[in-house]
Design a protein around this motif. Structure first.
Motif, PDB file in Angstrom:
ATOM      1  N   VAL A  62       4.211   9.555  -7.781  1.00  0.00           N
ATOM      2  CA  VAL A  62       5.273   9.712  -8.196  1.00  0.00           C
ATOM      3  C   VAL A  62       4.609   9.626 -10.079  1.00  0.00           C
ATOM      4  O   VAL A  62       5.543  10.807 -11.015  1.00  0.00           O
ATOM      5  CB  VAL A  62       6.786   8.439  -9.106  1.00  0.00           C
ATOM      6  CG1 VAL A  62       7.384   8.142 -10.043  1.00  0.00           C
ATOM      7  CG2 VAL A  62       7.656   8.471  -7.767  1.00  0.00           C
ATOM      8  N   VAL A  63       4.228   8.979 -10.591  1.00  0.00           N
ATOM      9  CA  VAL A  63       3.004   8.643 -11.668  1.00  0.00           C
ATOM     10  C   VAL A  63       2.877  10.471 -11.923  1.00  0.00           C
ATOM     11  O   VAL A  63       2.473  11.461 -12.850  1.00  0.00           O
ATOM     12  CB  VAL A  63       2.648   8.125 -12.063  1.00  0.00           C
ATOM     13  CG1 VAL A  63       1.757   8.442 -13.294  1.00  0.00           C
ATOM     14  CG2 VAL A  63       3.291   6.458 -11.919  1.00  0.00           C
ATOM     15  N   GLU A  64       2.207  11.216 -10.717  1.00  0.00           N
ATOM     16  CA  GLU A  64       1.396  12.522 -11.073  1.00  0.00           C
ATOM     17  C   GLU A  64       2.403  13.844 -11.784  1.00  0.00           C
ATOM     18  O   GLU A  64       2.391  14.141 -12.035  1.00  0.00           O
ATOM     19  CB  GLU A  64       1.136  12.843  -9.860  1.00  0.00           C
ATOM     20  CG  GLU A  64      -0.311  11.987  -9.888  1.00  0.00           C
ATOM     21  CD  GLU A  64      -1.047  11.858  -7.994  1.00  0.00           C
ATOM     22  OE1 GLU A  64      -1.081  13.159  -7.140  1.00  0.00           O
ATOM     23  OE2 GLU A  64      -2.081  11.316  -7.987  1.00  0.00           O
ATOM     24  N   ASP A  65       4.118  12.846 -10.707  1.00  0.00           N
ATOM     25  CA  ASP A  65       4.892  14.568 -10.705  1.00  0.00           C
ATOM     26  C   ASP A  65       5.182  14.157 -11.952  1.00  0.00           C
ATOM     27  O   ASP A  65       5.130  14.926 -12.774  1.00  0.00           O
ATOM     28  CB  ASP A  65       5.990  14.270  -9.469  1.00  0.00           C
ATOM     29  CG  ASP A  65       5.415  14.723  -8.501  1.00  0.00           C
ATOM     30  OD1 ASP A  65       4.722  15.654  -8.267  1.00  0.00           O
ATOM     31  OD2 ASP A  65       5.937  13.870  -7.055  1.00  0.00           O
ATOM     32  N   ALA A  66       5.720  12.814 -12.543  1.00  0.00           N
ATOM     33  CA  ALA A  66       6.360  12.464 -13.873  1.00  0.00           C
ATOM     34  C   ALA A  66       5.131  12.923 -15.086  1.00  0.00           C
ATOM     35  O   ALA A  66       6.416  13.971 -15.826  1.00  0.00           O
ATOM     36  CB  ALA A  66       6.166  10.850 -13.959  1.00  0.00           C
ATOM     37  N   GLU A  67       4.289  12.939 -14.760  1.00  0.00           N
ATOM     38  CA  GLU A  67       3.332  13.855 -16.129  1.00  0.00           C
ATOM     39  C   GLU A  67       2.853  14.830 -15.946  1.00  0.00           C
ATOM     40  O   GLU A  67       2.411  16.059 -16.715  1.00  0.00           O
ATOM     41  CB  GLU A  67       1.170  13.300 -15.729  1.00  0.00           C
ATOM     42  CG  GLU A  67       1.208  11.840 -15.582  1.00  0.00           C
ATOM     43  CD  GLU A  67      -0.094  10.577 -15.786  1.00  0.00           C
ATOM     44  OE1 GLU A  67      -0.745  11.674 -14.621  1.00  0.00           O
ATOM     45  OE2 GLU A  67      -0.138   9.876 -16.306  1.00  0.00           O
ATOM     46  N   THR A  68       2.793  15.505 -14.779  1.00  0.00           N
ATOM     47  CA  THR A  68       2.850  17.296 -14.255  1.00  0.00           C
ATOM     48  C   THR A  68       4.313  17.853 -15.590  1.00  0.00           C
ATOM     49  O   THR A  68       4.509  18.542 -16.153  1.00  0.00           O
ATOM     50  CB  THR A  68       3.235  17.760 -12.790  1.00  0.00           C
ATOM     51  OG1 THR A  68       2.594  17.674 -12.666  1.00  0.00           O
ATOM     52  CG2 THR A  68       3.381  19.347 -12.974  1.00  0.00           C
ATOM     53  N   ALA A  69       5.427  16.814 -15.896  1.00  0.00           N
ATOM     54  CA  ALA A  69       6.643  17.064 -16.513  1.00  0.00           C
ATOM     55  C   ALA A  69       6.460  16.491 -17.614  1.00  0.00           C
ATOM     56  O   ALA A  69       7.075  16.521 -18.412  1.00  0.00           O
ATOM     57  CB  ALA A  69       7.557  16.412 -15.138  1.00  0.00           C
ATOM     58  N   GLY A  70       5.598  15.760 -18.580  1.00  0.00           N
ATOM     59  CA  GLY A  70       4.904  15.533 -19.516  1.00  0.00           C
ATOM     60  C   GLY A  70       6.041  14.549 -19.637  1.00  0.00           C
ATOM     61  O   GLY A  70       6.028  13.799 -21.222  1.00  0.00           O
ATOM     62  N   ASP A  71       6.340  13.091 -18.502  1.00  0.00           N
ATOM     63  CA  ASP A  71       6.262  11.933 -18.746  1.00  0.00           C
ATOM     64  C   ASP A  71       5.526  11.399 -18.426  1.00  0.00           C
ATOM     65  O   ASP A  71       5.279  11.032 -17.387  1.00  0.00           O
ATOM     66  CB  ASP A  71       8.366  11.741 -17.941  1.00  0.00           C
ATOM     67  CG  ASP A  71       8.623  10.265 -17.596  1.00  0.00           C
ATOM     68  OD1 ASP A  71       8.250   9.854 -18.396  1.00  0.00           O
ATOM     69  OD2 ASP A  71       9.496  10.901 -16.807  1.00  0.00           O
ATOM     70  N   ASN A  90       0.378  -1.361  -0.106  1.00  0.00           N
ATOM     71  CA  ASN A  90       0.115   0.391  -0.202  1.00  0.00           C
ATOM     72  C   ASN A  90       1.053   1.379  -0.216  1.00  0.00           C
ATOM     73  O   ASN A  90       0.521   2.536  -0.600  1.00  0.00           O
ATOM     74  CB  ASN A  90      -1.248  -0.340   0.721  1.00  0.00           C
ATOM     75  CG  ASN A  90      -2.257  -1.050   0.636  1.00  0.00           C
ATOM     76  OD1 ASN A  90      -2.291  -1.559   0.112  1.00  0.00           O
ATOM     77  ND2 ASN A  90      -2.675  -2.036   2.714  1.00  0.00           N
ATOM     78  N   GLU A  91       1.752   1.288   0.921  1.00  0.00           N
ATOM     79  CA  GLU A  91       2.672   1.999   0.965  1.00  0.00           C
ATOM     80  C   GLU A  91       3.194   2.598  -1.433  1.00  0.00           C
ATOM     81  O   GLU A  91       3.257   3.683  -1.888  1.00  0.00           O
ATOM     82  CB  GLU A  91       3.600   2.176   1.504  1.00  0.00           C
ATOM     83  CG  GLU A  91       3.703   2.571   3.109  1.00  0.00           C
ATOM     84  CD  GLU A  91       4.362   1.689   4.274  1.00  0.00           C
ATOM     85  OE1 GLU A  91       6.223   2.408   4.318  1.00  0.00           O
ATOM     86  OE2 GLU A  91       4.401   1.447   5.005  1.00  0.00           O
ATOM     87  N   ALA A  92       4.073   0.655  -1.347  1.00  0.00           N
ATOM     88  CA  ALA A  92       4.397   1.111  -3.000  1.00  0.00           C
ATOM     89  C   ALA A  92       3.331   2.266  -3.615  1.00  0.00           C
ATOM     90  O   ALA A  92       4.223   3.044  -4.233  1.00  0.00           O
ATOM     91  CB  ALA A  92       4.738   0.001  -2.717  1.00  0.00           C
ATOM     92  N   LEU A 142       2.970  -0.402 -10.030  1.00  0.00           N
ATOM     93  CA  LEU A 142       1.905  -0.631 -10.364  1.00  0.00           C
ATOM     94  C   LEU A 142       1.319  -1.672 -10.178  1.00  0.00           C
ATOM     95  O   LEU A 142       0.121  -1.861  -9.485  1.00  0.00           O
ATOM     96  CB  LEU A 142       1.126   1.332 -10.754  1.00  0.00           C
ATOM     97  CG  LEU A 142       1.862   2.804  -9.724  1.00  0.00           C
ATOM     98  CD1 LEU A 142       1.401   3.737 -10.238  1.00  0.00           C
ATOM     99  CD2 LEU A 142       1.802   2.500  -8.191  1.00  0.00           C
ATOM    100  N   ALA A 143       1.008  -1.684 -11.588  1.00  0.00           N
ATOM    101  CA  ALA A 143       0.452  -2.123 -12.472  1.00  0.00           C
ATOM    102  C   ALA A 143       0.268  -4.274 -11.308  1.00  0.00           C
ATOM    103  O   ALA A 143      -0.453  -4.471 -10.840  1.00  0.00           O
ATOM    104  CB  ALA A 143       0.217  -2.643 -13.686  1.00  0.00           C
ATOM    105  N   GLU A 144       1.759  -4.088 -10.893  1.00  0.00           N
ATOM    106  CA  GLU A 144       2.018  -5.180 -10.564  1.00  0.00           C
ATOM    107  C   GLU A 144       1.152  -5.596  -8.744  1.00  0.00           C
ATOM    108  O   GLU A 144       0.587  -6.191  -8.613  1.00  0.00           O
ATOM    109  CB  GLU A 144       3.605  -5.499 -10.292  1.00  0.00           C
ATOM    110  CG  GLU A 144       4.335  -5.755 -11.893  1.00  0.00           C
ATOM    111  CD  GLU A 144       3.907  -7.410 -12.213  1.00  0.00           C
ATOM    112  OE1 GLU A 144       3.456  -8.121 -12.024  1.00  0.00           O
ATOM    113  OE2 GLU A 144       4.206  -7.568 -13.274  1.00  0.00           O
ATOM    114  N   CYS A 145       1.695  -4.110  -8.562  1.00  0.00           N
ATOM    115  CA  CYS A 145       1.059  -3.895  -7.375  1.00  0.00           C
ATOM    116  C   CYS A 145      -0.381  -4.122  -7.048  1.00  0.00           C
ATOM    117  O   CYS A 145      -0.910  -5.082  -5.619  1.00  0.00           O
ATOM    118  CB  CYS A 145       1.820  -2.233  -6.286  1.00  0.00           C
ATOM    119  SG  CYS A 145       4.028  -2.583  -6.723  1.00  0.00           S
TER     120      CYS A 145
END
Length: 100
Positions: free
Chosen positions: A14-23, A5-7, A32-35
């Motif tokens: 991380v995904v939200e921050d990356a998407e904000t940066a265009g990644d 759950n922490e992961a 995340l899919a595996e988790c």
């Protein structure tokens, strides 16, 4: 279970921050899919697997070198019916059984 759950929480940030940066952060989406699959949330596993698959299936080196990972993403994302039209070279791999 707490570590997973922490992961998930950290991965989503991380995904939200990356998407904000265009990644699109496909490798984080893959994790995340595996988790999510491990904790039994298959709808979220499918969502993040599809996001990772969308990016990684367009990377010729990943397709060539990581066909098993790509097939697992397709399995998690439930993309069986469209894989052939998206990437014909991976259709054979996706048809194989992939244990998750």
């Amino acid at each position: 279970m707490d570590n997973l759950n922490e992961a998930i929480t950290l991965g989503r940030r991380v995904v939200e921050d990356a998407e904000t940066a265009g990644d699109k952060a496909p490798f984080v989406c893959e994790e995340l899919a595996e988790c999510y699959a491990t904790v039994g949330d298959y709808d979220m596993a499918a969502e993040f697997a599809a996001r990772a698959y969308e990016v990684l299936s367009g990377n010729p080196a990943f397709v060539r070198d990581e066909s098993e990972r790509l097939a697992k993403l397709a399995t998690l994302a439930k993309i069986y019916t469209t894989v052939g039209s998206l990437l014909p070279s991976t259709a054979r791999v996706v048809d194989q059984k992939v244990d998750i």
